[in-house]
Design a protein around this motif. Structure first.
Motif, short mmCIF file in Angstrom:
data_model
loop_
_atom_site.label_atom_id
_atom_site.label_comp_id
_atom_site.label_asym_id
_atom_site.label_seq_id
_atom_site.Cartn_x
_atom_site.Cartn_y
_atom_site.Cartn_z
N THR A 54 0.80 -1.23 0.00
CA THR A 54 0.00 0.00 0.00
C THR A 54 0.83 1.28 0.00
O THR A 54 0.26 2.37 -0.10
N ALA A 55 2.14 1.18 0.09
CA ALA A 55 3.00 2.37 0.16
C ALA A 55 2.74 3.37 -0.97
O ALA A 55 2.72 4.58 -0.73
N PRO A 56 2.51 2.94 -2.22
CA PRO A 56 2.28 3.92 -3.28
C PRO A 56 1.04 4.79 -3.06
O PRO A 56 0.98 5.92 -3.57
N LEU A 57 0.08 4.31 -2.31
CA LEU A 57 -1.12 5.11 -2.05
C LEU A 57 -0.78 6.39 -1.30
O LEU A 57 -1.42 7.43 -1.48
N TYR A 58 0.24 6.32 -0.44
CA TYR A 58 0.61 7.46 0.39
C TYR A 58 1.33 8.56 -0.40
O TYR A 58 1.52 9.65 0.12
N ALA A 59 1.70 8.26 -1.63
CA ALA A 59 2.37 9.25 -2.48
C ALA A 59 1.43 9.84 -3.52
O ALA A 59 1.86 10.65 -4.34
N SER A 74 2.35 7.00 6.31
CA SER A 74 2.85 5.68 5.93
C SER A 74 3.72 5.10 7.04
O SER A 74 4.58 5.77 7.59
N ARG A 75 3.49 3.82 7.33
CA ARG A 75 4.28 3.12 8.34
C ARG A 75 5.25 2.11 7.72
O ARG A 75 5.84 1.28 8.40
N PHE A 76 5.44 2.22 6.40
CA PHE A 76 6.30 1.26 5.71
C PHE A 76 7.74 1.31 6.22
O PHE A 76 8.34 0.28 6.50
N SER A 77 8.31 2.49 6.34
CA SER A 77 9.71 2.56 6.80
C SER A 77 9.83 2.06 8.24
O SER A 77 10.84 1.44 8.61
N ALA A 78 8.81 2.31 9.06
CA ALA A 78 8.85 1.84 10.45
C ALA A 78 8.84 0.31 10.53
O ALA A 78 9.62 -0.28 11.28
N VAL A 79 8.01 -0.33 9.74
CA VAL A 79 7.95 -1.79 9.80
C VAL A 79 9.19 -2.40 9.15
O VAL A 79 9.66 -3.46 9.57
N THR A 80 9.76 -1.71 8.18
CA THR A 80 11.03 -2.18 7.60
C THR A 80 12.12 -2.18 8.67
O THR A 80 12.89 -3.14 8.80
N GLN A 81 12.18 -1.12 9.46
CA GLN A 81 13.16 -1.05 10.55
C GLN A 81 12.86 -2.09 11.63
O GLN A 81 13.79 -2.66 12.21
N ASP A 82 11.59 -2.35 11.87
CA ASP A 82 11.23 -3.38 12.85
C ASP A 82 11.80 -4.73 12.45
O ASP A 82 12.35 -5.46 13.28
N LEU A 83 11.69 -5.08 11.18
CA LEU A 83 12.24 -6.36 10.73
C LEU A 83 13.75 -6.39 10.90
O LEU A 83 14.31 -7.42 11.29
N ALA A 84 14.41 -5.26 10.62
CA ALA A 84 15.86 -5.20 10.83
C ALA A 84 16.20 -5.40 12.31
O ALA A 84 17.13 -6.14 12.64
N ASP A 85 15.44 -4.76 13.19
CA ASP A 85 15.65 -4.93 14.63
C ASP A 85 15.55 -6.40 15.04
O ASP A 85 16.29 -6.87 15.90
N LEU A 86 14.60 -7.08 14.43
CA LEU A 86 14.32 -8.48 14.79
C LEU A 86 15.23 -9.47 14.08
O LEU A 86 15.20 -10.67 14.38
N PRO A 91 10.54 -10.24 3.49
CA PRO A 91 9.84 -11.22 2.65
C PRO A 91 9.58 -10.65 1.26
O PRO A 91 9.68 -9.44 1.04
N ASP A 92 9.24 -11.52 0.34
CA ASP A 92 8.81 -11.08 -0.98
C ASP A 92 7.39 -10.56 -0.82
O ASP A 92 6.47 -11.34 -0.57
N PRO A 93 7.20 -9.24 -0.93
CA PRO A 93 5.89 -8.69 -0.62
C PRO A 93 4.89 -8.73 -1.77
O PRO A 93 3.72 -8.41 -1.59
N GLY A 94 5.32 -9.10 -2.95
CA GLY A 94 4.42 -9.05 -4.09
C GLY A 94 4.34 -7.64 -4.64
O GLY A 94 5.00 -6.72 -4.15
N ALA A 95 3.56 -7.47 -5.66
CA ALA A 95 3.46 -6.18 -6.34
C ALA A 95 2.64 -5.19 -5.51
O ALA A 95 1.61 -5.56 -4.94
N PRO A 96 3.09 -3.95 -5.44
CA PRO A 96 2.32 -2.94 -4.70
C PRO A 96 1.11 -2.46 -5.51
O PRO A 96 1.08 -2.57 -6.73
N LEU A 106 -9.43 4.74 -1.47
CA LEU A 106 -9.94 5.21 -0.17
C LEU A 106 -10.32 4.03 0.72
O LEU A 106 -10.08 4.06 1.93
N GLY A 107 -10.90 3.00 0.14
CA GLY A 107 -11.24 1.80 0.91
C GLY A 107 -10.01 1.12 1.48
O GLY A 107 -9.99 0.71 2.65
N TRP A 108 -8.95 1.01 0.68
CA TRP A 108 -7.70 0.43 1.16
C TRP A 108 -7.13 1.27 2.29
O TRP A 108 -6.68 0.74 3.31
N LEU A 109 -7.11 2.58 2.13
CA LEU A 109 -6.57 3.45 3.17
C LEU A 109 -7.37 3.34 4.47
O LEU A 109 -6.80 3.40 5.56
#
Length: 191
Positions: A54-59, A74-86, A91-96, A106-109
């Motif tokens: 969903t990151a492209p929606l925020y742009a 957008s919380r994408f960078s935060a969750v990316t850092q969370d995975l690095a912390d852990l 993972p392969d996230p598939g197409a955005p 709007l429904g996705w957001l």
């Protein structure tokens, strides 16, 4: 004579997506994501895939016209850092998504931003695992203005976006698709 209240778009979405939301919650909680750091890592990987998707929606300017401070939400960078912390591999996230028509977007957001309300409970569970808003659970942190204020501001933008009456069903379809997509990610990550 009684008058029937008209639901706001956000209220209509909540009612129309209740079952899809419940299915997602049951799928996630059945995997016991807060029983161990390892399980939580799977949950964070699922969140990474969802936020990548969903990151492209925020742009998008057309969405930012209605949703205040959209890029900052957008919380994408935060969750990316969370995975690095852990120490969890990305993972392969598939197409955005990104090219969705405005009503579906709007429904996705609605789904992604609404998840921040429930994240207050999830953050408390993550803290019992030794994680925090500064390490491993950044994406569960509340907005600086507070979760409730953030949600009210988001709903105001969502409810105020001018759409044709026939587009309301498309907003709901977008939200149901987002819940179903998240459920599929959860099933894959916890398999």
């Amino acid at each position: 004579m009684t008058q029937t209240a008209t639901l706001t778009r956000a209220e209509a979405l909540r009612a129309a997506t209740h079952d899809a939301h419940e299915r997602l919650d049951r799928t996630i909680m059945a995997a016991k994501p807060f029983d161990s750091v390892e399980n939580y890592g799977r949950f964070a990987a699922m969140q990474y895939s969802l936020h990548h998707h969903t990151a492209p929606l925020y742009a998008r300017a057309d969405l930012a016209d209605h949703i205040a401070d959209l890029p900052a939400l957008s919380r994408f960078s935060a969750v990316t850092q969370d995975l690095a912390d852990l120490g969890v591999a990305l993972p392969d996230p598939g197409a955005p998504v990104g090219d969705l028509p405005l009503p579906e977007a709007l429904g996705w957001l609605y789904v992604i931003e609404g998840s921040n309300l429930g994240a207050a409970f999830l953050l408390k569970a993550a803290q019992k695992l030794g994680l925090s808003e500064d390490h491993g659970a950044r994406h569960l942190a509340g907005a600086p203005e507070g979760r409730a204020a953030h949600w009210r501001a988001f709903k105001a933008g969502l409810d105020g976006a001018p759409l044709a009456p026939e587009d309301e069903a498309r907003v709901i379809a977008g939200a149901v698709a987002a819940f179903d997509h998240a459920r599929g990610l959860a099933q894959r990550c916890f398999a």
